[in-house]
Design an enzyme around this catalytic site. Sequence first.
Site, PDB file in Angstrom:
ATOM      1  CB  ILE A  86    -102.872   6.595 -30.695  1.00 52.41           C
ATOM      2  CG1 ILE A  86    -104.251   5.917 -30.665  1.00 52.41           C
ATOM      3  CG2 ILE A  86    -102.823   7.756 -29.701  1.00 52.41           C
ATOM      4  CD1 ILE A  86    -104.545   5.146 -29.377  1.00 52.41           C
TER       5      ILE A  86
ATOM      6  CG  ASN B 117     -98.540   6.028 -28.383  1.00 57.13           C
ATOM      7  OD1 ASN B 117     -99.708   5.867 -28.070  1.00 57.13           O
ATOM      8  ND2 ASN B 117     -98.058   5.702 -29.571  1.00 57.13           N
TER       9      ASN B 117
ATOM     10  CB  SER C 241    -105.657   1.232 -21.885  1.00 57.10           C
ATOM     11  OG  SER C 241    -106.881   0.661 -22.332  1.00 57.10           O
TER      12      SER C 241
ATOM     13  CE1 TYR D 292    -102.945  -2.802 -24.574  1.00 56.88           C
ATOM     14  CE2 TYR D 292    -105.045  -2.557 -23.440  1.00 56.88           C
ATOM     15  CZ  TYR D 292    -104.071  -2.056 -24.284  1.00 56.88           C
ATOM     16  OH  TYR D 292    -104.219  -0.792 -24.822  1.00 56.88           O
TER      17      TYR D 292
ATOM     18  CE  LYS E 198    -101.618   0.011 -22.603  1.00 53.14           C
ATOM     19  NZ  LYS E 198    -100.599   0.941 -23.120  1.00 53.14           N
TER      20      LYS E 198
ATOM     21  CB  ILE F 230    -108.649   4.687 -30.180  1.00 52.34           C
ATOM     22  CG1 ILE F 230    -108.841   5.303 -28.778  1.00 52.34           C
ATOM     23  CG2 ILE F 230    -108.308   5.768 -31.207  1.00 52.34           C
ATOM     24  CD1 ILE F 230    -109.864   6.393 -28.649  1.00 52.34           C
TER      25      ILE F 230
ATOM     26  CB  THR G  91    -105.257   2.610 -34.020  1.00 50.34           C
ATOM     27  OG1 THR G  91    -105.247   1.420 -33.216  1.00 50.34           O
ATOM     28  CG2 THR G  91    -105.623   3.801 -33.184  1.00 50.34           C
TER      29      THR G  91
HETATM   30  P1  NDP Z   1    -100.638   0.593 -33.124  1.00 49.29           P
HETATM   31  O1  NDP Z   1    -100.388  -0.880 -33.173  1.00 49.29           O
HETATM   32  O2  NDP Z   1    -101.389   1.226 -34.230  1.00 49.29           O
HETATM   33  O3  NDP Z   1     -99.239   1.351 -32.946  1.00 49.29           O
HETATM   34  C1  NDP Z   1     -98.322   0.928 -31.964  1.00 49.29           C
HETATM   35  C2  NDP Z   1     -97.034   1.679 -32.145  1.00 49.29           C
HETATM   36  O4  NDP Z   1     -96.122   1.236 -31.134  1.00 49.29           O
HETATM   37  C3  NDP Z   1     -96.383   1.417 -33.483  1.00 49.29           C
HETATM   38  O5  NDP Z   1     -95.880   2.631 -33.990  1.00 49.29           O
HETATM   39  C4  NDP Z   1     -95.230   0.463 -33.145  1.00 49.29           C
HETATM   40  O6  NDP Z   1     -94.172   0.688 -34.050  1.00 49.29           O
HETATM   41  C5  NDP Z   1     -94.879   0.905 -31.732  1.00 49.29           C
HETATM   42  N1  NDP Z   1     -94.234  -0.145 -30.950  1.00 49.29           N
HETATM   43  C6  NDP Z   1     -94.762  -1.338 -30.562  1.00 49.29           C
HETATM   44  N2  NDP Z   1     -93.866  -2.037 -29.857  1.00 49.29           N
HETATM   45  C7  NDP Z   1     -92.749  -1.256 -29.781  1.00 49.29           C
HETATM   46  C8  NDP Z   1     -91.470  -1.427 -29.174  1.00 49.29           C
HETATM   47  N3  NDP Z   1     -91.157  -2.551 -28.505  1.00 49.29           N
HETATM   48  N4  NDP Z   1     -90.569  -0.431 -29.289  1.00 49.29           N
HETATM   49  C9  NDP Z   1     -90.858   0.697 -29.973  1.00 49.29           C
HETATM   50  N5  NDP Z   1     -92.056   0.923 -30.557  1.00 49.29           N
HETATM   51  C10 NDP Z   1     -92.972  -0.051 -30.473  1.00 49.29           C
HETATM   52  O7  NDP Z   1    -101.335   0.864 -31.732  1.00 49.29           O
HETATM   53  P2  NDP Z   1    -102.291   2.058 -31.236  1.00 49.29           P
HETATM   54  O8  NDP Z   1    -101.949   3.321 -31.922  1.00 49.29           O
HETATM   55  O9  NDP Z   1    -103.669   1.558 -31.251  1.00 49.29           O
HETATM   56  O10 NDP Z   1    -101.841   2.095 -29.711  1.00 49.29           O
HETATM   57  C11 NDP Z   1    -100.898   3.014 -29.207  1.00 49.29           C
HETATM   58  C12 NDP Z   1    -100.940   2.974 -27.700  1.00 49.29           C
HETATM   59  O11 NDP Z   1    -102.267   3.299 -27.274  1.00 49.29           O
HETATM   60  C13 NDP Z   1    -100.638   1.593 -27.096  1.00 49.29           C
HETATM   61  O12 NDP Z   1     -99.891   1.763 -25.910  1.00 49.29           O
HETATM   62  C14 NDP Z   1    -102.012   1.043 -26.771  1.00 49.29           C
HETATM   63  O13 NDP Z   1    -101.979   0.101 -25.732  1.00 49.29           O
HETATM   64  C15 NDP Z   1    -102.743   2.309 -26.379  1.00 49.29           C
HETATM   65  N6  NDP Z   1    -104.191   2.226 -26.473  1.00 49.29           N
HETATM   66  C16 NDP Z   1    -104.800   1.900 -27.661  1.00 49.29           C
HETATM   67  C17 NDP Z   1    -106.182   1.807 -27.734  1.00 49.29           C
HETATM   68  C18 NDP Z   1    -106.891   1.438 -28.993  1.00 49.29           C
HETATM   69  O14 NDP Z   1    -108.100   1.135 -28.932  1.00 49.29           O
HETATM   70  N7  NDP Z   1    -106.234   1.469 -30.156  1.00 49.29           N
HETATM   71  C19 NDP Z   1    -107.012   2.058 -26.538  1.00 49.29           C
HETATM   72  C20 NDP Z   1    -106.261   2.421 -25.362  1.00 49.29           C
HETATM   73  C21 NDP Z   1    -104.905   2.483 -25.339  1.00 49.29           C
HETATM   74  P3  NDP Z   1     -93.148  -0.420 -34.534  1.00 49.29           P
HETATM   75  O15 NDP Z   1     -93.913  -1.677 -34.746  1.00 49.29           O
HETATM   76  O16 NDP Z   1     -92.544   0.181 -35.749  1.00 49.29           O
HETATM   77  O17 NDP Z   1     -92.152  -0.510 -33.432  1.00 49.29           O
END
Ligand code: NDP
Length: 255
Positions: A24, A94, A147, A162, A166, A195, A197
Site C-alpha cells: 500500500i 503506514n 484497519s 493486530y 489498530k 487489500i 499486497t
Molecule cells: P506490506 O507488508 O506489503 O508492507 C509493509 C511495509 O512496512 C513495508 O514497506 C515494510 O518495509 C514496512 N515496515 C514494516 N515494519 C517496519 C518497521 N519496523 N519500520 C519501518 N518500516 C517497516 O504491508 P501492506 O502494504 O499490506 O500494509 C501496510 C499498512 O496497511 C500496514 O500498517 C497494515 O497493517 C495496513 N493494512 C493492510 C491491509 C491489507 O489487507 N494489506 C488492510 C488494512 C490495513 P521494510 O520491511 O523494508 O521495513
Amino acid sequence: MSYLEELFGLHGKIAVVTGGGRGIGQVVALGLAKAGAEVAIISRTGADETVGLIEQAGAKAYSLLADVTDEGAVDVALTQVVTRSGSLDILFNNAGICIHEDTLKAAVADWRQVLDINLTGEYIVARAAGRIMIEKGIKGSIINMASMSGSIVNVPQWQASYNASKAGVIHMTRSLAVEWAQYGIRVNSLSPGYIATPMSVDTPQELKDAWMPLMPYHRMGKPEELVGAVIYLAAESSGYTSGSDLLVDGAYVCQ
Ligand code: NDP
C-alpha cells in the site's frame, strides 16, 4: 489553477510515507507524487523501486532508512527530510505488520512486536512529525494507517495483537487530533478492508477462500483504491476533517 487542483492538488507539499517500499505504501507514495508532492519514503530495507517508479512518473522522491520503533532513527530521518526538502507537510504513517496466531499458544514477544511496530511505531513517527510541524508553524496533515480490524474481529484467523494495535491507532488518532487542533494540524486514520499486497498475498489460499464469501463485494481491494482517500485527507479538500477514521473496506464493517 483548476478547481480539482485547488481541492486535491499537493504541489509544493513535502510528504513522508513510512513503509513505502512495497504494498500500500508504494502505491500511495506514487499517488501522492502524481498529485504534486515530493515524497520521502522511510523503511527498514529501502525503497529504491518506489523511488524509480516516482521518478519515471516525472516526480521527486527519495528513500531513507529507519525502523519506526527506533525513536532516534526516526528523528534523524525526519530531520533529513526538513534539511533536504525544507518542510514536512504530510505524513502517511503506514508501516505495519500482522501475525496470525491463536492467543492461547502465542508468545507474548509476538504481541509486543506487533504493538511496538503498529501502535508505538506510529506514535513515535507522528510525534516526531508533529514536533517539526509545530516548530515550523506548518498546518500539516497526518494520516495514520489503521484497519477495519480496529473496529471488527476478523475470522477465521486469530490476530488479537493486530486488532488491538489498530483499535489503538484509531483512538490515538482521535487523541492527537484534539491535542494538536490548536496548532492547525489535522490527524486522521485510514481503515482499509482486505487489500491485495505482499502482506495479504502471502496469506494461505484456504484463508483467502474463507474471506471471500464474507466480503460484500466478494473481492479484495486494490492498493490503488486507497490513493484517492489519502489524497483527500492530505489536501485542502479535508481542511475541516480531523479525528476521523475513513473506512475503505467494501462495506465489510457494515455487516
Ligand atoms: P506490506 O507488508 O506489503 O508492507 C509493509 C511495509 O512496512 C513495508 O514497506 C515494510 O518495509 C514496512 N515496515 C514494516 N515494519 C517496519 C518497521 N519496523 N519500520 C519501518 N518500516 C517497516 O504491508 P501492506 O502494504 O499490506 O500494509 C501496510 C499498512 O496497511 C500496514 O500498517 C497494515 O497493517 C495496513 N493494512 C493492510 C491491509 C491489507 O489487507 N494489506 C488492510 C488494512 C490495513 P521494510 O520491511 O523494508 O521495513
